[in-house]
Motif scaffolding. Sequence first.
Motif, PDB file in Angstrom:
ATOM      1  N   LYS A  83       0.857  -1.285  -0.135  1.00 36.68           N
ATOM      2  CA  LYS A  83       0.028   0.033  -0.030  1.00 36.68           C
ATOM      3  C   LYS A  83       0.875   1.169  -0.028  1.00 36.68           C
ATOM      4  O   LYS A  83       0.754   2.150  -0.852  1.00 36.68           O
ATOM      5  CB  LYS A  83      -0.906  -0.117   1.130  1.00 36.68           C
ATOM      6  CG  LYS A  83      -1.876   1.094   1.380  1.00 36.68           C
ATOM      7  CD  LYS A  83      -3.201   0.907   0.000  1.00 36.68           C
ATOM      8  CE  LYS A  83      -3.803  -0.360   0.266  1.00 36.68           C
ATOM      9  NZ  LYS A  83      -4.771  -0.329   1.434  1.00 36.68           N
ATOM     10  N   SER A  84       2.060   1.349   0.773  1.00 36.77           N
ATOM     11  CA  SER A  84       2.799   2.303   0.920  1.00 36.77           C
ATOM     12  C   SER A  84       3.420   2.434  -0.493  1.00 36.77           C
ATOM     13  O   SER A  84       3.785   3.588  -1.091  1.00 36.77           O
ATOM     14  CB  SER A  84       3.989   2.252   1.898  1.00 36.77           C
ATOM     15  OG  SER A  84       3.096   1.966   3.163  1.00 36.77           O
ATOM     16  N   PHE A 141      -6.429  10.850   6.058  1.00 35.40           N
ATOM     17  CA  PHE A 141      -6.486   9.868   7.061  1.00 35.40           C
ATOM     18  C   PHE A 141      -7.482  10.619   8.255  1.00 35.40           C
ATOM     19  O   PHE A 141      -8.259   9.991   8.710  1.00 35.40           O
ATOM     20  CB  PHE A 141      -5.199  10.111   7.787  1.00 35.40           C
ATOM     21  CG  PHE A 141      -4.937   9.366   9.235  1.00 35.40           C
ATOM     22  CD1 PHE A 141      -4.770   9.662  10.281  1.00 35.40           C
ATOM     23  CD2 PHE A 141      -5.092   7.781   9.289  1.00 35.40           C
ATOM     24  CE1 PHE A 141      -4.851   9.359  11.436  1.00 35.40           C
ATOM     25  CE2 PHE A 141      -5.158   7.184  10.336  1.00 35.40           C
ATOM     26  CZ  PHE A 141      -5.080   7.906  11.540  1.00 35.40           C
ATOM     27  N   ASN A 142      -7.234  12.020   8.349  1.00 35.13           N
ATOM     28  CA  ASN A 142      -8.331  12.474   9.122  1.00 35.13           C
ATOM     29  C   ASN A 142      -9.584  12.501   8.706  1.00 35.13           C
ATOM     30  O   ASN A 142     -10.689  12.477   9.614  1.00 35.13           O
ATOM     31  CB  ASN A 142      -7.899  14.170   9.426  1.00 35.13           C
ATOM     32  CG  ASN A 142      -6.611  14.273  10.067  1.00 35.13           C
ATOM     33  OD1 ASN A 142      -6.386  13.328  10.819  1.00 35.13           O
ATOM     34  ND2 ASN A 142      -5.940  15.543  10.007  1.00 35.13           N
ATOM     35  N   GLN A 176      -6.916   3.593   0.873  1.00 34.38           N
ATOM     36  CA  GLN A 176      -7.157   3.910   2.425  1.00 34.38           C
ATOM     37  C   GLN A 176      -5.927   4.225   3.376  1.00 34.38           C
ATOM     38  O   GLN A 176      -4.741   3.545   2.838  1.00 34.38           O
ATOM     39  CB  GLN A 176      -8.040   2.676   3.015  1.00 34.38           C
ATOM     40  CG  GLN A 176      -9.336   2.730   2.443  1.00 34.38           C
ATOM     41  CD  GLN A 176     -10.175   3.794   2.712  1.00 34.38           C
ATOM     42  OE1 GLN A 176     -10.383   4.213   3.940  1.00 34.38           O
ATOM     43  NE2 GLN A 176     -10.836   4.261   2.180  1.00 34.38           N
ATOM     44  N   ILE A 177      -5.725   5.179   3.892  1.00 35.82           N
ATOM     45  CA  ILE A 177      -4.463   5.585   4.619  1.00 35.82           C
ATOM     46  C   ILE A 177      -4.590   5.386   6.239  1.00 35.82           C
ATOM     47  O   ILE A 177      -5.538   5.383   6.645  1.00 35.82           O
ATOM     48  CB  ILE A 177      -4.263   7.177   4.573  1.00 35.82           C
ATOM     49  CG1 ILE A 177      -4.754   7.325   3.027  1.00 35.82           C
ATOM     50  CG2 ILE A 177      -3.178   7.606   5.065  1.00 35.82           C
ATOM     51  CD1 ILE A 177      -3.582   7.161   2.262  1.00 35.82           C
ATOM     52  N   THR A 178      -3.482   4.447   6.395  1.00 35.04           N
ATOM     53  CA  THR A 178      -3.440   4.391   7.856  1.00 35.04           C
ATOM     54  C   THR A 178      -2.237   4.956   8.667  1.00 35.04           C
ATOM     55  O   THR A 178      -1.364   5.401   7.850  1.00 35.04           O
ATOM     56  CB  THR A 178      -3.376   2.958   8.192  1.00 35.04           C
ATOM     57  OG1 THR A 178      -2.099   2.635   7.785  1.00 35.04           O
ATOM     58  CG2 THR A 178      -4.502   1.880   7.439  1.00 35.04           C
ATOM     59  N   GLN A 179      -2.364   5.208  10.031  1.00 36.19           N
ATOM     60  CA  GLN A 179      -0.928   5.791  10.529  1.00 36.19           C
ATOM     61  C   GLN A 179       0.237   5.091  10.336  1.00 36.19           C
ATOM     62  O   GLN A 179       1.295   5.733  10.192  1.00 36.19           O
ATOM     63  CB  GLN A 179      -1.444   6.093  12.059  1.00 36.19           C
ATOM     64  CG  GLN A 179      -0.131   6.705  12.684  1.00 36.19           C
ATOM     65  CD  GLN A 179      -0.160   8.278  12.283  1.00 36.19           C
ATOM     66  OE1 GLN A 179      -1.330   8.956  12.332  1.00 36.19           O
ATOM     67  NE2 GLN A 179       1.019   8.750  11.882  1.00 36.19           N
ATOM     68  N   GLU A 180       0.244   3.565  10.322  1.00 34.13           N
ATOM     69  CA  GLU A 180       1.276   2.936   9.847  1.00 34.13           C
ATOM     70  C   GLU A 180       1.792   3.525   8.607  1.00 34.13           C
ATOM     71  O   GLU A 180       2.975   3.337   8.432  1.00 34.13           O
ATOM     72  CB  GLU A 180       0.790   1.510   9.905  1.00 34.13           C
ATOM     73  CG  GLU A 180       0.481   0.918  11.373  1.00 34.13           C
ATOM     74  CD  GLU A 180      -0.716   1.306  11.881  1.00 34.13           C
ATOM     75  OE1 GLU A 180      -1.004   1.227  12.985  1.00 34.13           O
ATOM     76  OE2 GLU A 180      -1.532   1.944  11.109  1.00 34.13           O
ATOM     77  N   ILE A 181       1.074   3.518   7.621  1.00 37.44           N
ATOM     78  CA  ILE A 181       1.391   4.095   6.103  1.00 37.44           C
ATOM     79  C   ILE A 181       2.049   5.089   6.249  1.00 37.44           C
ATOM     80  O   ILE A 181       3.190   5.427   5.621  1.00 37.44           O
ATOM     81  CB  ILE A 181       0.220   3.808   5.052  1.00 37.44           C
ATOM     82  CG1 ILE A 181      -0.250   2.527   4.999  1.00 37.44           C
ATOM     83  CG2 ILE A 181       0.657   4.843   3.824  1.00 37.44           C
ATOM     84  CD1 ILE A 181      -1.327   2.480   3.866  1.00 37.44           C
ATOM     85  N   GLN A 237     -10.806  10.259   6.757  1.00 40.88           N
ATOM     86  CA  GLN A 237     -11.292   9.018   6.862  1.00 40.88           C
ATOM     87  C   GLN A 237     -11.993   8.571   8.472  1.00 40.88           C
ATOM     88  O   GLN A 237     -12.711   7.798   8.550  1.00 40.88           O
ATOM     89  CB  GLN A 237     -10.040   7.691   6.540  1.00 40.88           C
ATOM     90  CG  GLN A 237     -10.069   7.994   5.235  1.00 40.88           C
ATOM     91  CD  GLN A 237      -8.791   7.089   4.910  1.00 40.88           C
ATOM     92  OE1 GLN A 237      -8.399   7.005   3.644  1.00 40.88           O
ATOM     93  NE2 GLN A 237      -8.328   6.377   5.757  1.00 40.88           N
ATOM     94  N   ASN A 238     -11.358   9.239   9.412  1.00 39.04           N
ATOM     95  CA  ASN A 238     -11.656   8.926  10.808  1.00 39.04           C
ATOM     96  C   ASN A 238     -12.335   9.893  11.572  1.00 39.04           C
ATOM     97  O   ASN A 238     -12.546  10.109  12.496  1.00 39.04           O
ATOM     98  CB  ASN A 238     -10.338   8.905  11.526  1.00 39.04           C
ATOM     99  CG  ASN A 238      -9.493   7.784  10.958  1.00 39.04           C
ATOM    100  OD1 ASN A 238      -9.731   6.548  11.195  1.00 39.04           O
ATOM    101  ND2 ASN A 238      -8.469   8.029  10.171  1.00 39.04           N
TER     102      ASN A 238
END
Length: 590
Positions: free
Chosen positions: A534-535, A586-587, A553-558, A589-590
């Motif tokens: 994904k990254s 990211f923001n 989809q963006i995650t904090q890990e990415i 999405q959440n």
Amino acid sequence: MNEILFFGDNEDPILIKNKPNKIIKPIQFKFENENENENENEKQIKQISSSLFSTIFLFKNGKAIEYSRYSNQNPEKIQIEENIQKVTAGYDNEAILTKEGNVFAKGKDINSKNPNEFINISSLIEDTNDRIIEDIVAGESSVYLLTSNQNAYGIGSNRYGQLGFDSETLNETEKPILMMKNVSKIFSGNTSYFIFLLNSNQELFGCGDNIYDQLGLGESRKETKIQKLNKIQNIPKGKIIDIQCGYYHSIMLIENENENQNLKRKLYSCGDYQYNGLGKNEDTYEFTEIKSSLFENDYILDFSIGFNHNLILTSNSKLIVFGNNNYGQLGTGDTNDQSIPIQIELPKLRFNENISNYHLYCGVDKSFLYYSLPSFSNLEEDLIKLFRRKEFCNISFKTENGEIIKAHKLILKYRLNQNQNQIEKLQEIISKKSIKESNQIFEMIYSNRIINPKLYFEIKEIINSNEKIEEIMKRIYLNENENEKDFIIERKEKKYKFPKLILIMRSELYRGMFLSVTEDKSNKVTDYSELSNKSFQIFEYWIYSNQIKDEIQITQEIIDELETGIDYFQLNQTNPNLFDLLINRFNNQN
């Protein structure tokens, strides 16, 4: 490959036949008799310039066509034998800059005897060593030239003192006259009787019409003529990227680094608010910030202003407008003026994923949004910008006054055929030069462009002037095999190909090229082998488009993973948009 949206005055000249005189929403513009089988360079737009009675389209093949009130509303080719690099149109004057550094201009304020005939005005500069022109800008009734020696000249009308001289002594001139030395940029507008000059120290000077306080001198002077170049005080902190000039107002784009070393751009305006061009409801005697939640957290990619309307394009694909709208030039679907910024719906673009390659242009009462692919000619400018970044330099030269200039040893070695004796000769020559002349020498070496004939002939023995910029890039950044067109990134037993020239054109990747490729001339980059799929998709998509796909989809890990990995290419320092986009997504999405 053309993508042009047009809205506003469609009357004189008519740009789109069988359409209303006022086009109040953006519509697709297509050239008459456009041939789908034409060479791509025949169709790719490089620049648009529009005045009250003419609109010029410049193509990437160096040819240009003009729609004019004097040409029976049919486009005509501009008959200049040399390759055209830039066009600029004022109220009733036009100027053409060619690849050879010549400027051809026409108009009643340029050539009163034959106003419809192009003449070479650069050849009229008295100093024969100052006739290579790097940039041109048209005002309402004047044309300004910036020479390779960083000298600014003006020609045409001086009725408002816009050439920097007493108008009673010099009302107009048909020969370029020297206005100021040590100039890095010139700013004016196609409806402006005033001008700004920026020097290499980021000091700004202005002169000309100031009855609406559009020069931003810091107090309400209401003087119709500022006939001497005045230093503009109280300039906002940061780097001046651009200044656009209208009739009643001016807007400045400033770039700063924030506390996280990310770049942030802000707009500042001055002038008379009654004409709706300031983005605020008060007169402004000096440049003050245009504040709007619409672009507060966005990176401003481009902006343009016309007679008194304004367009702004952001990294989040927002088209923001304000100002006069009597011809529908704001694209809002009506003709109501807008005193503060509003966002209009951006039609679906053919190349929407590459929003950073779109540009804005405002004519007097017209507006254009057009797509322009990166040009290989930008490589020269990118190299020059690159060598000025001290953190990348590793060789020093001392000038005659004891000042130190830093340069890239790697580029220097390849450009001078890796001959240490030549570098020593260069050091000897530079030690006898000023900072300005030394910088010009480096620009010649880095860009293969003749900046100053005298300097060129002095150091020609140590410069291989026949070597093309593309060949330099290949030798420095790539392996010697010209048949290899792709970079290969290996990760998790898979190989990913990236066209080399795309990576080269993205200036934020230069540091990575230096670190990973030039050392051993390898054709492989392995530093991304540990990135997740994904990254890697995000990184890959970013390189090509400067955008992030909606469905990702963006995650904090990415975010953490990319920030660690891409730091190798210094993307988070040279262009903050990737991380801005990631965090915003990211923001959301959440």
